[in-house]
Structures are given as structure tokens and as C-alpha cells.
Design a protein around this motif. Structure first.
Motif, mmCIF file in Angstrom:
data_model
loop_
_atom_site.group_PDB
_atom_site.id
_atom_site.type_symbol
_atom_site.label_atom_id
_atom_site.label_comp_id
_atom_site.label_asym_id
_atom_site.label_seq_id
_atom_site.Cartn_x
_atom_site.Cartn_y
_atom_site.Cartn_z
ATOM 1 N N ASN A 18 20.639 48.821 90.341
ATOM 2 C CA ASN A 18 21.976 48.385 89.952
ATOM 3 C C ASN A 18 22.055 48.054 88.467
ATOM 4 O O ASN A 18 22.862 47.229 88.044
ATOM 5 C CB ASN A 18 22.392 47.178 90.795
ATOM 6 C CG ASN A 18 22.649 47.542 92.241
ATOM 7 O OD1 ASN A 18 23.730 47.996 92.585
ATOM 8 N ND2 ASN A 18 21.634 47.352 93.087
ATOM 9 N N SER A 19 21.220 48.719 87.698
ATOM 10 C CA SER A 19 21.253 48.540 86.247
ATOM 11 C C SER A 19 21.686 49.854 85.589
ATOM 12 O O SER A 19 21.614 50.926 86.191
ATOM 13 C CB SER A 19 19.872 48.120 85.726
ATOM 14 O OG SER A 19 18.903 49.134 85.972
ATOM 15 N N ASP A 20 22.141 49.731 84.375
ATOM 16 C CA ASP A 20 22.557 50.884 83.579
ATOM 17 C C ASP A 20 21.606 51.005 82.399
ATOM 18 O O ASP A 20 21.671 50.205 81.460
ATOM 19 C CB ASP A 20 23.995 50.702 83.101
ATOM 20 C CG ASP A 20 24.513 51.909 82.321
ATOM 21 O OD1 ASP A 20 23.796 52.933 82.242
ATOM 22 O OD2 ASP A 20 25.626 51.818 81.788
ATOM 23 N N GLU A 21 20.709 51.970 82.468
ATOM 24 C CA GLU A 21 19.673 52.117 81.445
ATOM 25 C C GLU A 21 18.939 50.803 81.229
ATOM 26 O O GLU A 21 18.697 50.361 80.106
ATOM 27 C CB GLU A 21 20.277 52.639 80.138
ATOM 28 C CG GLU A 21 20.858 54.047 80.280
ATOM 29 C CD GLU A 21 21.396 54.601 78.966
ATOM 30 O OE1 GLU A 21 21.408 53.846 77.971
ATOM 31 O OE2 GLU A 21 21.797 55.770 78.953
ATOM 32 N N TYR A 22 18.593 50.173 82.358
ATOM 33 C CA TYR A 22 17.814 48.941 82.420
ATOM 34 C C TYR A 22 18.545 47.723 81.860
ATOM 35 O O TYR A 22 17.923 46.693 81.585
ATOM 36 C CB TYR A 22 16.451 49.115 81.739
ATOM 37 C CG TYR A 22 15.657 50.253 82.339
ATOM 38 C CD1 TYR A 22 15.086 50.136 83.594
ATOM 39 C CD2 TYR A 22 15.529 51.469 81.652
ATOM 40 C CE1 TYR A 22 14.398 51.196 84.168
ATOM 41 C CE2 TYR A 22 14.834 52.537 82.217
ATOM 42 C CZ TYR A 22 14.283 52.385 83.476
ATOM 43 O OH TYR A 22 13.601 53.431 84.054
ATOM 44 N N ILE A 23 19.845 47.806 81.741
ATOM 45 C CA ILE A 23 20.673 46.637 81.454
ATOM 46 C C ILE A 23 21.311 46.222 82.776
ATOM 47 O O ILE A 23 22.041 46.987 83.393
ATOM 48 C CB ILE A 23 21.758 46.942 80.401
ATOM 49 C CG1 ILE A 23 21.111 47.351 79.076
ATOM 50 C CG2 ILE A 23 22.661 45.730 80.206
ATOM 51 C CD1 ILE A 23 20.244 46.284 78.427
ATOM 52 N N PHE A 24 21.007 45.008 83.200
ATOM 53 C CA PHE A 24 21.462 44.522 84.513
ATOM 54 C C PHE A 24 22.678 43.621 84.337
ATOM 55 O O PHE A 24 22.680 42.726 83.498
ATOM 56 C CB PHE A 24 20.332 43.749 85.198
ATOM 57 C CG PHE A 24 20.665 43.246 86.576
ATOM 58 C CD1 PHE A 24 20.990 44.117 87.599
ATOM 59 C CD2 PHE A 24 20.627 41.881 86.862
ATOM 60 C CE1 PHE A 24 21.283 43.661 88.884
ATOM 61 C CE2 PHE A 24 20.919 41.415 88.129
ATOM 62 C CZ PHE A 24 21.249 42.307 89.139
ATOM 63 N N ASN A 25 23.719 43.864 85.134
ATOM 64 C CA ASN A 25 24.925 43.026 85.056
ATOM 65 C C ASN A 25 25.732 43.226 86.331
ATOM 66 O O ASN A 25 26.892 43.602 86.294
ATOM 67 C CB ASN A 25 25.755 43.371 83.822
ATOM 68 C CG ASN A 25 26.828 42.334 83.545
ATOM 69 O OD1 ASN A 25 26.751 41.200 83.993
ATOM 70 N ND2 ASN A 25 27.838 42.735 82.793
ATOM 71 N N TYR A 26 25.105 42.936 87.467
ATOM 72 C CA TYR A 26 25.691 43.268 88.776
ATOM 73 C C TYR A 26 26.832 42.318 89.150
ATOM 74 O O TYR A 26 26.657 41.103 89.233
ATOM 75 C CB TYR A 26 24.601 43.203 89.840
ATOM 76 C CG TYR A 26 25.061 43.511 91.234
ATOM 77 C CD1 TYR A 26 25.244 44.822 91.651
ATOM 78 C CD2 TYR A 26 25.317 42.478 92.132
ATOM 79 C CE1 TYR A 26 25.668 45.103 92.947
ATOM 80 C CE2 TYR A 26 25.741 42.761 93.427
ATOM 81 C CZ TYR A 26 25.919 44.067 93.827
ATOM 82 O OH TYR A 26 26.346 44.351 95.093
ATOM 83 N N LYS A 27 27.982 42.839 89.357
ATOM 84 C CA LYS A 27 29.146 42.131 89.898
ATOM 85 C C LYS A 27 29.260 40.718 89.343
ATOM 86 O O LYS A 27 29.241 40.503 88.138
ATOM 87 C CB LYS A 27 29.100 42.150 91.428
ATOM 88 C CG LYS A 27 29.323 43.529 92.020
ATOM 89 C CD LYS A 27 29.448 43.487 93.541
ATOM 90 C CE LYS A 27 29.725 44.877 94.101
ATOM 91 N NZ LYS A 27 29.882 44.853 95.588
ATOM 92 N N LEU A 28 29.380 39.724 90.252
ATOM 93 C CA LEU A 28 29.579 38.346 89.814
ATOM 94 C C LEU A 28 28.284 37.780 89.251
ATOM 95 O O LEU A 28 27.272 37.667 89.951
ATOM 96 C CB LEU A 28 30.048 37.472 90.983
ATOM 97 C CG LEU A 28 30.162 35.976 90.674
ATOM 98 C CD1 LEU A 28 31.193 35.719 89.582
ATOM 99 C CD2 LEU A 28 30.490 35.191 91.940
ATOM 100 N N GLN A 29 28.315 37.427 87.974
ATOM 101 C CA GLN A 29 27.199 36.773 87.320
ATOM 102 C C GLN A 29 27.647 35.381 86.868
ATOM 103 O O GLN A 29 28.672 35.230 86.198
ATOM 104 C CB GLN A 29 26.725 37.585 86.115
ATOM 105 C CG GLN A 29 26.098 38.926 86.474
ATOM 106 C CD GLN A 29 24.773 38.765 87.187
ATOM 107 O OE1 GLN A 29 23.906 38.002 86.746
ATOM 108 N NE2 GLN A 29 24.590 39.493 88.284
#
Length: 896
Positions: A571-582
Motif C-alpha cells: 500500500n505504498s507508492d514507490e516506498y512512500i507509505f500514506n495509507y488512508k486515515l493517518q
């Protein structure tokens, strides 16, 4: 002196219940310096006299004394066993046998009993309690050898045998993921058995079917309370008699006509059933319970950490508020029950309402409880002087408003039973700063208040859930204050149970949010896998390993740990993680007005924890011997770290996000190249100065703030932050009269007004995570990853002139580690360190310190010394000087 001080089973001293032979640990006291264990001898028997030894290890050449697995054996169910230990050391001494350590075995899945419910009608929306009981006789002419009872409930229960309560635990069976993991309790009741017997239960809705969570919902796990019981009586001739819960029991409504975790209890003494616990009674109003088709396969024995009444507070201060309210001040915010005595007429009432703080005018303040009533109502009968204490509902409070009470409210008629999960207290701390000492007390009280079966966020409002972020933030501090190994092992079992199939980790464990938030604007965007919250799946098992050498727990949780890291990958974009509610840097002071979200970008905090957890997982794989996994996760860590730098770090090493938390995470999680660390540290110090030396961090940045400073050369700045007394700071809360840790830095604002009542707990332990720095940096007591559990520890106290002295004790797996340092005068300090038997330490000082020390240590260079067990004394001059004179009044001179 050379003796075994205590023996622990699965890291706990309490009487444990196990289905297999538990891991053994023992603590030894030895007066010989440099001593360590060379051999041990362990025996297992069914009697404390060891006249029937079942297992004998013989003399084993080993220095292992923590989490020792010495044999495999098939244990019998419902049986008492005893273990004892004897050890030898390297100076030719041997101990006597330890005192026998007893444990019980559970049913080992041999359940014949049924779940039975006293709710034969639709009681789903009601909050009443019930009695159940069963009469039985013993086999005539036979002598009882042992009687062991196993029991649990869908709800909360108390159990009795022949009029005497069984066990001293409260809120049984606790708060778990009931449909997947329900704990049962086991007790030896041999002394309570007689010829004619009555086994009885009192059951309440509790977490199982009562209101749970801030949405006002109930019946999360079922809509009927129930109990299960299996009493195994063994006669001297080997025969057994088994009494089980079934539809032959009898049930009736209890005088507790209302009971809820958040809202309290109502007890009508006029409805009490006289002698219901024993003997013959009129059973015409009793009825048969119904059997429920519930599986017993989810039942697991509770090993330790049951909730108990730990201490009492008596003689509260009586206050009459400006509104004329009668208020009792117990002087301490806590979790517990009020017990009171009263005398009045039939129908008179006692009504108690619990709360945390007085408002700016000195009146009772209830708004921050939200919908939680925290109310106890007692209706008197005609029996004269009566006393009462809550059965199934605990309150979080310091103050009690006595809304109704017949006669004069006398403080001597009221006392509080403080409750929390039973854990061994393992530390003490004291310094020359009274406010710092009070902060330490507040941290401990915040933990005691919130470690009530699960690590709750707060103990007072309509929440009290096991928020994963709060737990992982505080886990290291908690493990200095108490032995938390069993407590967290229990809770992590439910984390495993409730972890999603895709590896996501719910925000709260047990998970009572997922699938229930469609109507909530905030949580409808996500109920799992916020960074720092979901990472509890990795950080807490690793912390248990480092602090307690609990490798078995690490192995048990490994699949869960891998699943969460894999979830972040997927669930990361090019190893940047920011899934839904943070949640990000939750409730940081740099948040926009009216917002809970700090100014640090959520993708930064999420990716930082992605890297950190992957790093810990790689280390875990190494510990467990998974070479390919270790290689895989280190490679993943490097990719995440590279992506982090590309997105959040400028080419000159400065950070794109100019927040305190962004700098803290980069430093503490080792996210930037070493060449950039001085610049990032300088940036953090500059941001601190720009904010008048004050922090503005939230849940994510605060735990590591002092570490980020002191580990990068800014020790005095870290002390300035810790000891700051003006708002916002830890000590400002203390000066405001806090006795626990607040949820918000400005829970009570400098002008006396309150933070918004929708989220303003005054007993929220997360910011108490500074306790980790107090123990590991002020005292300098640190575990090492290569020899976990303090087998080989690191001691590096950060001494400062800002304190005249600091001293403390931490009881590790091996015994007491003691550190005391004093500022003598000028640049001179004295230091005393005690290392326990069978442990060793590396003692480290700054490279420029001038050291005079006692003998018995090996110099490793660069002001690093290696020592075995014993007490060591040092005089330190903290300045660049090749010559050192020892002041006459130094601690070393006095003690040598």
C-alpha cells in the motif's frame, strides 16, 4: 551471601496456569564481585516436598537463568506442579534449593461444560446482572485430594464456592477478542470444598455485551451474558468427580439492576437474595438457564496479569464547591472502586459521581467524560450500617461528587481500591528536582490507571480502548516501570487475532471499530494501519525481546510482524507509505487551530515508521535465524530509506518539512546519511529556539525528542526541555497540580480554561514516554540488542549540573541495576553503579571525561569499561583536562 531470590514462570511471579511446562527464570543474590552462574539444577514435582520428582535436569553447565526451557513433558490437566532451582557460581559457591514455585495446569481443551446464560428472554438492550448457582455433594466416604475450578464468562463474573469468593481477581475474564480468544481462569479450591456444596456465579454484561466504544453501541460479541464452569475434584483413590455448567443450574436476577463499564452500577439492597451463596434457599423464583451453542476451542488459560485491587487510598479530603456540591478529593487520579459505609432508612440512596478535575471555579467538571456517567447508585434496605463497593464497573477519577447520601458525609466512611493488572514493579527514581520526581510518579500512576487488562488510552470517558499507538509509544517506558512481559504477551495475542487478512493492524485492540464507522465522518476513512499505531505489531514484540529476552514471544509474533510490513509494501507508492486515515503527529501543538493533526506531513511520519519497522523486522529475522528474510528486509529498508530521502530531504541535508517532529524522526530512526545528521540536529535545535525553547510535538515526535537531542551532542538542551516549567512542558502540568499525564499539553490552559471537552483526558499516558529517557539517559540504564534482557547491559548516565543528584533502581531479569550520580562542585561528579549477579555491563563516559574509578574492571578504550557483577565507584571531571584532582567530599572518597 549466595541465594536464589525468586523464581518466575514465563516472566511472572504470580501463580500461573499453563497447559505446557513454562519457561523458567530465576534471580540470584550474590555478595561476590564478578560472580556469574556456571551451573544450574532444576526439578519438577507434584508436591512441595519433592518426594515424587518427575523431572530432574541434573547439573547443567550453563549461565542461562532467563527463559530457560529445561525439558519436554506431557502435563496432566487440573493439577498442581512445583519447580525448584539450585545454582553454582564461578567462585565455587552453590545455593540451597529455591523455595518451591507452584503452578497449575488448565483443562487442556478437555471441556465438558457448556456455556449457560441466565438471559432466557431478549435482554440485549438491558444492563442487568444475574446470579447462577448449583448445589452438589461429594462422593460419600471418599477423601478429597484436590479440587481445581476452571471458569470464564461472556461478560464479567465473580465466582463463589460455599460462600467464599474464588480468587482475588477483578473484571474476570478480562477484555479480549471474545470470538477468537477468550481467557479462562483456574484456581485451586481444595480448602473451600465441604460435604454439601454450592458453586455460584454473579455475571454482568461487561465488554462482551455492554456498551463499548464511543459510538454508544453494545452487543459487540453477543447479546446474552453467560458463564462456563468446570470443577474437577480428585479423590485420594485417584477417582474424579466433575461438576460442570449445564441446564441443571438455577438462575435469577441479581440486585445489581444496572451495570456498565462506562456508566457505573445501580444496586438495590432490597432485591438481595439472602444466603444465595450457600445452603438451602427458596428457589421458587429461580429458573433454568439456557445453554448456548458457543465453541470452547477459543478458551485459553490466563497465565498472569489479572486485574487486582493493588492498594487503597483512605481519608479523602472533603470539599464544598462554590455551587454547594459535596466533593471528596482522593488526591490522586486513578482507576478503581469507591467503597463506602452508610446508615439510613429503606429506600434512601447513595449516589456517587466520579470525575477527574475541578473547573476554574472549583466546581465538579464532567464535560470531558462525554457520555460516560461514572455513577454509582446504592439503594438501602433496613439492615442498619451497610457497605458497598462496585462489582463490575471501574471508574477513572480523582474526585467524587456525593450527590445523595443519608446523613453527614464523613470522609472516614469512604475509601478507594486502586485496580490495575498485576505486574511486578521494577524500578525507582529520585532526583534533586521535586517537580521531576512528581513527574515520575505521574507517569507511573498514568500507567497503573490505564493498564487495566488492556493498555487503554484513558480510564474515564466513553472510550477506554486498546489504542495501538498509545501502547507502542509507551511500551519501553512501561517496561522500565513494571515487568510487562506477560501483560503485553496477552494483549498481542488479540492483536494477532484481530489483524486483518491483508496484514493491516486495527487502530484499537480488541478491534471494536472495523465495520462500525460508516456513520462517523472521521473514522469512516480508515480503521486500521495508521503509522505509529499499526507499527505496534512490530515495535512492541521487539521491545519485549530487548527488555526481557522474550525470544519465544518474538517468534510467536513473527508472522504478524511480517504481515504488517508486507501490508505497507503493498500500500505504498514507490516506498512512500500514506495509507488512508493517518493520525500523523497526533494532537501536536503545531496543528492548525481546531485540528488534531500536527503540521508534520503524514506521508513523512508514515514512511519514517515504514523504514523503522522494516529495520526492526530485519533484526528480528536475524535473531530467529531467518537468513533469507533478514537479507530481504534489510534490502527493503534501504529502499524505503532512499525514497524517504528523495522526497523529504533537500540536497544540502536540510529537511523540506520544518517541524520539530520531522527532524526528530530523521535522527532517531536513522533516516538520513551520517554526513547530514549534524545539520538535521542543528535544525532541530534552531526550531526549538524559535519556539522559545518549547516543544510543539504530538504523539509521534514527543517520545523521541530528548533522545534526538542527547544522542546528537545536545545533552544540555535535552535537560532544558525535560526540566522546563513553563507551558508547554511536562513540568508545567505538574505545577498545574497534575497527578497523572494529560492527553493535551494544554488540557487546562494557562488561563484556567479547558481544551475542548470532546477529547480532553487528564489520565492519558502517551506523553509519559519521557520515562524511557529518564531511565536510559538520566540514569543511563540501557539493554543491548546483542545480549537482550540486560544479560549484558550498557550504562551511560548523562550527568548535568542542572541536577544535584539522580539515583534509581531497575530490577532486570538478573536483579537490581542501581545507578546514583551526584554533582559535587564545578565540573566534578561522582557515580556509583551496581551490576547484578550473572550479568555484565559496559560503562561508558564521554571521550573527554577524566575518570578515576575503583578496581575490578577492564578498560576497552575511549572511556569504556567492562565490568561483571558488583558495585563500582567513579569520580568524573567533565572538562578537557589531562590532570584531575579528586575533591575531598566526593562520593567515591566517602564510599571506598
Amino acid at each position: 551471601m549466595f541465594r536464589i531470590k525468586k523464581v518466575m514462570l514465563e516472566q511472572a511471579q504470580q501463580l500461573g496456569v499453563f497447559d505446557a511446562l513454562p519457561l523458567l527464570s530465576w534471580v540470584v543474590e550474590c555478595s561476590s564481585d564478578g560472580a556469574y552462574q556456571t551451573q544450574y539444577h532444576v526439578q519438577l514435582a507434584k508436591t512441595p516436598l519433592f518426594d515424587d520428582v518427575l523431572l530432574d535436569s541434573g547439573e547443567v553447565d550453563s549461565d542461562e537463568s532467563v527463559n530457560v526451557k529445561f525439558a519436554d513433558i506431557t502435563l496432566e490437566a487440573s493439577t498442581s506442579y512445583f519447580v525448584r532451582v539450585k545454582v553454582w557460581n564461578n567462585v565455587g559457591e552453590s545455593t540451597a534449593w529455591s523455595e518451591p514455585k507452584r503452578f497449575l495446569t488448565g483443562l487442556m481443551s478437555k471441556w465438558n461444560a457448556q456455556f449457560i446464560s441466565p438471559e432466557i428472554e431478549d435482554e440485549a438492550e438491558l444492563s442487568r446482572c444475574f446470579y447462577l448457582r448449583k448445589k452438589f455433594d461429594l462422593s460419600e466416604g471418599k477423601h478429597v485430594n484436590s479440587a481445581v475450578i476452571h471458569m470464564s464468562a461472556c461478560g464479567i463474573y465473580k465466582a463463589f464456592l460455599n460462600g467464599e469468593e474464588v480468587g482475588q481477581d477483578e473484571l474476570k475474564p478480562g477484555c479480549t477478542s471474545y470470538k477468537k480468544n477468550m481467557l479462562y481462569q483456574t484456581y485451586d479450591v481444595t480448602s473451600q470444598i465441604s460435604g454439601n456444596n454450592v458453586v455460584a456465579f454473579h455475571v454482568a454484561p461487561g465488554w462482551y455485551k455492554g456498551r463499548f466504544g464511543f459510538f454508544g453501541e453494545r452487543n459487540f460479541y453477543g447479546n446474552k451474558s453467560a458463564i462456563i464452569c468446570q470443577l474437577v475434584i480428585t479423590y485420594e483413590n485417584g477417582e474424579t468427580q466433575v461438576v460442570t455448567s449445564d441446564d441443571s443450574w438455577l438462575a435469577t436476577a441479581s440486585p445489581v439492576i444496572f451495570s456498565e463499564i462506562y456508566d457505573g452500577e445501580t444496586y438495590d439492597a432490597n432485591c438481595e437474595v439472602v444466603n444465595w451463596l450457600s445452603g438451602d434457599i427458596n428457589e421458587s423464583d429461580w429458573y433454568r438457564p439456557v445453554s448456548l451453542d458457543l465453541s470452547t476451542t477459543i478458551l485459553n488459560p490466563q497465565h498472569a496479569s489479572a486485574v487486582r485491587r493493588i492498594e487503597q487510598i483512605e481519608q479523602p479530603k472533603k470539599i464544598i464547591s462554590p455551587k454547594g456540591e459535596v466533593i471528596l478529593d482522593f488526591g490522586q487520579n486513578l482507576s478503581g472502586f469507591v467503597e463506602f459505609a452508610v446508615n439510613g432508612k429503606v429506600g434512601h440512596k447513595v449516589v456517587l459521581e466520579h470525575f477527574e478535575v475541578l473547573d476554574a471555579n472549583g466546581n465538579a467538571y464532567f464535560d470531558n467524560l462525554r457520555s460516560a456517567k461514572q455513577r454509582i447508585e446504592y439503594i438501602l434496605d433496613d439492615s442498619g450500617v451497610q457497605s458497598y463497593c462496585s462489582n463490575f464497573s471501574f471508574q477513572g477519577f480523582r474526585y467524587v461528587r456525593v450527590t445523595k447520601y443519608p446523613g453527614v458525609v464523613e470522609p472516614g466512611n469512604f475509601k478507594v481500591h486502586v485496580i490495575h493488572s498485576e505486574m511486578d514493579q521494577t524500578s525507582e527514581f529520585e532526583s534533586s528536582n521535586a517537580l521531576l520526581n512528581q513527574l515520575h510518579k505521574n507517569i507511573r500512576w498514568g500507567m497503573k490507571s490505564n493498564f487495566v487488562d488492556i493498555p487503554t488510552d484513558c480510564p474515564q470517558r466513553d472510550e477506554r480502548m486498546g489504542w495501538t499507538g498509545d501502547a507502542q509509544i509507551f511500551a519501553k517506558t512501561a517496561s522500565y516501570l513494571f515487568n510487562t512481559s506477560s501483560f503485553f504477551s496477552k494483549w498481542l495475542t488479540d492483536l494477532n487475532a484481530d489483524q486483518l487478512e491483508n496484514g493491516g493492524v486495527p487502530h484499537v485492540i480488541p478491534d471494536v471499530l472495523s465495520g462500525r464507522t460508516d456513520h462517523d465522518e472521521f473514522l469512516s476513512t480508515g480503521t486500521h494501519s495508521s503509522a505509529a499505531w499499526g507499527d505496534a505489531a512490530i515495535i512492541i514484540p521487539w521491545t519485549m525481546y530487548v527488555m526481557f529476552a522474550n525470544k519465544a514471544l518474538l517468534a510467536r509474533q513473527y508472522e504478524s510482524m511480517c504481515a504488517y510490513v508486507d501490508f505497507m509494501v503493498n500500500n505504498s507508492d514507490e516506498y512512500i507509505f500514506n495509507y488512508k486515515l493517518q493520525f500523523g503527529d497526533w494532537v501536536a501543538l503545531d496543528a492548525k487551530e481546531g485540528s488534531y493533526f500536527g503540521a508534520t506531513p503524514n506521508d513523512l511520519t508514515a514512511t519514517a515508521f515504514f523504514a523503522y519497522s522494516t529495520r526492526l523486522l530485519a533484526k528480528t529475522a536475524k535473531v530467529l535465524g531467518y537468513v533469507d528474510d533478514e537479507r530481504q528486509y534489510w534490502a527493503l529498508h534501504d529502499k524505503v530509506k532512499s525514497s524517504f530521502n528523495n522526497k523529504f530531504v533537500n540536497v544540502d541535508g536540510s529537511l523540506k518539512a520544518r517541524t520539530q517532529t520531522s527532524h526528530i524522526l530523521c535522527l532517531h530512526f536513522d533516516l538520513v546519511p551520517d554526513v547530514f545528521k549534524p545539520k538535521v540536529a542543528e535544525g532541530l535545535v534552531a526550531l526549538l529556539a524559535e519556539n522559545n525553547g518549547s516543544l510543539n510535538t504530538g504523539f509521534v515526535g514527543t517520545p523521541y525528542f530528548c533522545f534526538a537531542l542527547s544522542n546528537n551532542g545536545y545533552v544540555e538542551e535535552a535537560y532544558d526541555l525535560l526540566l522546563k516549567e513553563t507551558f508547554p512542558s511536562w513540568l508545567h502540568q505538574v505545577k498545574q497540580g497534575a497527578t497523572t499525564i494529560w492527553e493535551h499539553w494544554d488540557g487546562i490552559k494557562p488561563d484556567g480554561t479547558m481544551w475542548s471537552p470532546d477529547m480532553n483526558s487528564f489520565n492519558h499516558y502517551a506523553y509519559g514516554s519521557i520515562g524511557d529517557w529518564i531511565y536510559s539517559s538520566v540514569l543511563g540504564i540501557q539493554p543491548t540488542e546483542s545480549s537482550p534482557g540486560f544479560k549484558k547491559l550498557r550504562i551511560k548516565p548523562l550527568m548535568t549540573k542542572k541536577l544535584a543528584f539522580a539515583k534509581g533502581r531497575f530490577e532486570s531479569n538478573y536483579g537490581d541495576i542501581c545507578v546514583e550520580w551526584k554533582h559535587i562542585n564545578g565540573d566534578y561528579f561522582s557515580l556509583s553503579i551496581t551490576v547484578p549477579f550473572n550479568s555484565s555491563a559496559m560503562i561508558e563516559f564521554d571521550m573527554n571525561d577524566q575518570i578515576v574509578c575503583s578496581n575490578g574492571m577492564t578498560t576497552l578504550g575511549s572511556n569504556v569499561y567492562e565490568v561483571g557483577s558488583g558495585t563500582y565507584l567513579f569520580d568524573i571531571q567533565k572538562k578537557r583536562d589531562n590532570k584531575m584532582s579528586v575533591p575531598a567530599d566526593s562520593l567515591f572518597s566517602k564510599m571506598d
